[in-house]
Design a protein around this motif. Structure first.
Motif, short mmCIF file in Angstrom:
data_model
loop_
_atom_site.label_atom_id
_atom_site.label_comp_id
_atom_site.label_asym_id
_atom_site.label_seq_id
_atom_site.Cartn_x
_atom_site.Cartn_y
_atom_site.Cartn_z
N GLY A 224 0.79 -1.23 0.00
CA GLY A 224 0.00 0.00 0.00
C GLY A 224 0.82 1.27 0.00
O GLY A 224 0.41 2.28 -0.59
N ARG A 225 1.98 1.26 0.64
CA ARG A 225 2.77 2.51 0.73
C ARG A 225 3.38 2.92 -0.60
O ARG A 225 3.91 4.02 -0.73
N TYR A 226 3.32 2.03 -1.60
CA TYR A 226 3.90 2.34 -2.91
C TYR A 226 2.85 2.43 -4.02
O TYR A 226 3.14 2.12 -5.17
N HIS A 227 1.65 2.87 -3.70
CA HIS A 227 0.62 2.95 -4.75
C HIS A 227 0.83 4.10 -5.72
O HIS A 227 0.41 4.01 -6.87
N ASP B 40 -6.82 5.95 -1.49
CA ASP B 40 -7.33 6.25 -2.83
C ASP B 40 -6.25 6.48 -3.89
O ASP B 40 -6.31 7.45 -4.66
N LEU B 41 -5.28 5.60 -3.93
CA LEU B 41 -4.25 5.69 -4.98
C LEU B 41 -4.16 4.41 -5.80
O LEU B 41 -3.24 4.23 -6.58
N TYR B 42 -5.14 3.51 -5.61
CA TYR B 42 -5.00 2.21 -6.28
C TYR B 42 -5.09 2.30 -7.80
O TYR B 42 -4.57 1.45 -8.51
N LEU B 43 -5.70 3.39 -8.29
CA LEU B 43 -5.78 3.59 -9.75
C LEU B 43 -4.37 3.86 -10.32
O LEU B 43 -4.00 3.35 -11.38
N GLU B 44 -3.60 4.66 -9.60
CA GLU B 44 -2.21 4.93 -10.03
C GLU B 44 -1.39 3.64 -10.00
O GLU B 44 -0.57 3.37 -10.87
N ALA B 45 -1.61 2.85 -8.95
CA ALA B 45 -0.90 1.57 -8.82
C ALA B 45 -1.24 0.68 -10.02
O ALA B 45 -0.37 0.03 -10.60
N TRP B 46 -2.52 0.69 -10.39
CA TRP B 46 -2.96 -0.16 -11.52
C TRP B 46 -2.28 0.29 -12.82
O TRP B 46 -1.85 -0.52 -13.63
N GLN B 47 -2.18 1.61 -13.01
CA GLN B 47 -1.52 2.12 -14.22
C GLN B 47 -0.05 1.66 -14.25
O GLN B 47 0.47 1.29 -15.31
#
Ligand code: NAP
Length: 280
Positions: free
Chosen positions: A80-83, A117-124
């Motif tokens: 999680g800390r790197y999303h 709320d950064l999981y979208l960036e992680a997905w990219q």
């Protein structure tokens, strides 16, 4: 050796065996020995994570085993800390350096962490890592349908797998149905519910006796017949083999429903509801 492990084809064409080895807590030279033993026994899928601090152990076991790298399926997960996008890219690269591997077969976002709320960036970042050849297949873990819908809406790319808590005390019927309708493979974490009081459960014991099998074998057969990939962890060669030996019997519909009927609303092991629980 037990019978060969059947495989599932993911929505991107990558294949995974229906049983893999969970590696949480397997570390250091003891961990290497346990993982080499599992590979020699027939396991081909290894489930690791950046946060297990054992990607190095997994990579070392792969190199010490007699099985060629390309016959294995090695998975890890983004913490999680790197999303945030740049951090995610570096973490995936670091994951590979730790394991001393050129690529992962499967890379998952470990938890959605909706408040962050950064999981979208992680997905990219995972989408790009796949384009660059760092990972062959990308998926998620502990994502609710609403989180996956958002990924697909914003990027057009669907996860191949969602790894979720799934065992007889928490059977995830709704979530599994949603995965099936959306062509996403369900992968079960803690498939044996960590093998505590569940081993003494009367219903499971009766079914096991009927088939001359153990309770863990009945539970793992149930996962297989549900269509889910399970990743039981064991450090013991004898239990690793026991957990693979589930392809010579089958559960009938009544037995399947009896096992699914053990589920409880509060059946999660640690009450980790992905709608609110966050892990970094
Ligand atoms: P699990 O696989 O349900 O249970 C592991 C425990 O069961 C260990 O204590 C093991 O002991 C024991 N065991 C295994 N086979 C047995 C058998 N045949 N008879 C008796 N005891 C047996 O739990 P888990 O490790 O939590 O989950 C599996 C994997 O899922 C993890 O290792 C990890 O890779 C993954 N995971 C992912 C998440 C996520 O958020 N994505 C969360 C949790 C776990 P011995 O080692 O002594 O055999």
């Amino acid at each position: 050796m037990s019978k060969p492990i059947p495989e599932i084809t993911l929505n991107d064409g990558v294949t995974l065996p229906v049983i893999g080895l969970g590696t949480y807590t397997l570390r250091g030279s003891e961990g290497v020995h346990a993982i080499v033993s599992a590979i020699e026994m027939g396991y081909r899928l290894l489930d690791s994570a950046y946060n297990y601090e054992n990607e190095g152990t997994v990579g070392e076991a792969v190199r010490r085993s007699s099985v060629p790298r390309e016959q294995l399926r090695i998975a890890s997960k983004l913490p999680g800390r790197y999303h945030a996008y740049d951090k995610a890219v570096k973490a995936i690269q670091e994951s590979l350096y730790r394991a001393n591997l050129d690529y992962y077969d499967l890379y998952l976002i470990h938890w959605p962490n909706p408040k962050q709320d950064l999981y979208l960036e992680a997905w990219q970042a995972l989408i790009d890592a796949k384009k660059w050849g760092l990972v062959r297949s990308i998926g998620v873990s502990n994502f609710l349908p609403e989180h996956i819908e958002r990924l697909v809406k914003e990027t057009g790319v669907k996860p191949s797998v969602n790894q979720i808590e799934l065992h007889p005390f928490f059977n995830q019927a709704e979530q599994r149905k949603w995965h099936a309708a959306n062509n996403i493979v369900t992968e079960s974490w803690s498939p044996l519910a960590r093998a505590n009081d569940i081993l003494q459960n009367d219903t499971l014991q009766k079914i096991a006796n009927r088939h001359n099998k153990s309770v863990p074998q009945v539970i793992l057969r149930w996962h297989y017949q549900l269509g889910a990939i399970s990743i039981p962890k064991s450090s013991s060669p004898a239990r690793q083999l026991e957990n693979l030996s589930i392809f010579d019997f089958s559960l009938d519909e009544t037995e399947m429903s009896m096992i699914s009927g053990l589920t409880r609303p509060d059946g999660r092991i640690r009450n980790q509801d992905p709608a609110v629980y966050e892990e970094f």
